[in-house]
Design an enzyme around this catalytic site. Sequence first.
Site, PDB file in Angstrom:
ATOM      1  N   GLY A 161       0.464  -1.829  -0.117  1.00  0.00           N
ATOM      2  CA  GLY A 161       0.358   0.402  -0.035  1.00  0.00           C
ATOM      3  C   GLY A 161       0.657   1.334   0.328  1.00  0.00           C
ATOM      4  O   GLY A 161       0.094   2.289   0.183  1.00  0.00           O
ATOM      5  N   ASN A 208       1.494   3.306  -2.267  1.00  0.00           N
ATOM      6  CA  ASN A 208       1.432   4.358  -3.633  1.00  0.00           C
ATOM      7  C   ASN A 208      -0.359   4.389  -2.669  1.00  0.00           C
ATOM      8  O   ASN A 208      -0.706   5.521  -3.181  1.00  0.00           O
ATOM      9  CB  ASN A 208       0.435   3.286  -5.095  1.00  0.00           C
ATOM     10  CG  ASN A 208       1.282   3.123  -5.873  1.00  0.00           C
ATOM     11  OD1 ASN A 208       2.352   4.161  -6.553  1.00  0.00           O
ATOM     12  ND2 ASN A 208       1.887   2.584  -5.700  1.00  0.00           N
ATOM     13  N   ARG A 211     -14.443 -15.526 -10.521  1.00  0.00           N
ATOM     14  CA  ARG A 211     -14.143 -14.582  -9.942  1.00  0.00           C
ATOM     15  C   ARG A 211     -14.864 -13.076 -10.660  1.00  0.00           C
ATOM     16  O   ARG A 211     -15.731 -12.177  -9.780  1.00  0.00           O
ATOM     17  CB  ARG A 211     -13.100 -13.823 -11.323  1.00  0.00           C
ATOM     18  CG  ARG A 211     -12.754 -12.354 -11.630  1.00  0.00           C
ATOM     19  CD  ARG A 211     -12.182 -12.080 -12.992  1.00  0.00           C
ATOM     20  NE  ARG A 211     -10.867 -13.368 -13.140  1.00  0.00           N
ATOM     21  CZ  ARG A 211      -9.916 -13.542 -12.621  1.00  0.00           C
ATOM     22  NH1 ARG A 211      -9.232 -12.778 -12.119  1.00  0.00           N
ATOM     23  NH2 ARG A 211      -9.157 -14.788 -13.243  1.00  0.00           N
ATOM     24  N   MET A 213      -3.728  -6.731  -6.887  1.00  0.00           N
ATOM     25  CA  MET A 213      -3.426  -8.265  -7.490  1.00  0.00           C
ATOM     26  C   MET A 213      -4.348  -9.718  -8.284  1.00  0.00           C
ATOM     27  O   MET A 213      -4.391 -10.432  -8.670  1.00  0.00           O
ATOM     28  CB  MET A 213      -2.330  -9.279  -6.666  1.00  0.00           C
ATOM     29  CG  MET A 213      -1.418  -8.296  -6.060  1.00  0.00           C
ATOM     30  SD  MET A 213      -0.126  -7.532  -7.342  1.00  0.00           S
ATOM     31  CE  MET A 213       0.392  -9.156  -8.070  1.00  0.00           C
ATOM     32  N   HIS A 237       1.121   0.811 -13.368  1.00  0.00           N
ATOM     33  CA  HIS A 237       1.908  -0.220 -13.581  1.00  0.00           C
ATOM     34  C   HIS A 237       3.469   0.115 -13.454  1.00  0.00           C
ATOM     35  O   HIS A 237       4.020   0.922 -14.139  1.00  0.00           O
ATOM     36  CB  HIS A 237       1.463  -1.055 -15.772  1.00  0.00           C
ATOM     37  CG  HIS A 237       2.387  -2.437 -15.591  1.00  0.00           C
ATOM     38  ND1 HIS A 237       1.992  -3.238 -15.004  1.00  0.00           N
ATOM     39  CD2 HIS A 237       3.809  -2.585 -16.642  1.00  0.00           C
ATOM     40  CE1 HIS A 237       3.519  -4.005 -15.457  1.00  0.00           C
ATOM     41  NE2 HIS A 237       3.614  -3.865 -16.363  1.00  0.00           N
ATOM     42  N   GLU A 264      -8.275  -6.296 -21.709  1.00  0.00           N
ATOM     43  CA  GLU A 264      -7.241  -6.588 -21.585  1.00  0.00           C
ATOM     44  C   GLU A 264      -6.230  -6.294 -20.973  1.00  0.00           C
ATOM     45  O   GLU A 264      -5.634  -4.660 -20.566  1.00  0.00           O
ATOM     46  CB  GLU A 264      -6.411  -6.618 -23.458  1.00  0.00           C
ATOM     47  CG  GLU A 264      -5.595  -7.519 -23.499  1.00  0.00           C
ATOM     48  CD  GLU A 264      -5.152  -6.763 -24.930  1.00  0.00           C
ATOM     49  OE1 GLU A 264      -3.757  -7.036 -25.217  1.00  0.00           O
ATOM     50  OE2 GLU A 264      -5.784  -6.736 -25.654  1.00  0.00           O
ATOM     51  N   GLU A 292       6.368   6.174  -9.236  1.00  0.00           N
ATOM     52  CA  GLU A 292       5.191   5.989  -9.181  1.00  0.00           C
ATOM     53  C   GLU A 292       4.496   6.587  -7.774  1.00  0.00           C
ATOM     54  O   GLU A 292       3.506   7.447  -8.440  1.00  0.00           O
ATOM     55  CB  GLU A 292       5.028   4.602  -8.431  1.00  0.00           C
ATOM     56  CG  GLU A 292       5.446   3.583  -9.469  1.00  0.00           C
ATOM     57  CD  GLU A 292       4.626   1.655  -8.891  1.00  0.00           C
ATOM     58  OE1 GLU A 292       5.038   1.525  -9.396  1.00  0.00           O
ATOM     59  OE2 GLU A 292       4.837   2.171  -8.051  1.00  0.00           O
TER      60      GLU A 292
END
Length: 200
Positions: free
Chosen positions: A12, A14, A65, A90, A109, A143, A174
């Site tokens: 965490g 970020n 999911r 994740m 990313h 995607e 980041e």
Amino acid sequence: MKTFAVLASGNGSNLQAIMDAIKKKKIKANLKLVLSDKADAFALERAKKAKIATIYINPKDFSDREAYDRKVIEYLKESKVDFIVLAGYMRLLSAHFIKQYPNRIMNIHPALLPSFKGIHGIRDAFEYGVKVTGVTVHFVSEEMDAGAIIIQETVKVTQKDTLKTLTKKIHKVEHKVYPQAIDWFSRQRLKISGRKVLLR
Ligand code: GRF
């Protein structure tokens, strides 16, 4: 003011940068909820410390999911958030989830997309021997790691770098670019035109 949720699975850092930026008024938006799929995610501790509502949802309680995502969406709708920030989350999002929040889910990313997609972006770039890598903030599409790019910033890889020092450099960047992207989005400064994200 726009409201948002952060989804996180791990440390965490970020999330912390985002919460700090809100405090310093560098992000003009309201973080309402931090949600995790990991009971022991340190991100949850950080949120609690900042008095932000937290929810842990155990993936083992759901058959697939989409069933899991439907539960997540229930909480997001209940909190009436306008957009969603993935910060080290994740899990892949189901198509159903993404359709609920079109162009309103962001991810970070730790590489320059479309290079080095997947969960080991920093390591893969380092091992490949690139001289330049970096960070990408992008919208989430169906995607993986392929949505429209909001910000990219480069990080040089020197001969002295180890995976550890490179990781540190990437995280530092980041923590700068993610709050920036979130603030732009909250102020409705981002306009999506096909694959291009324009800053107004
Ligand atoms: C970051 O490197 C981010 O790019 C990736 O996962 C990591 C999360 O780190 N998606 P943290 O949990 O924010 O410290």
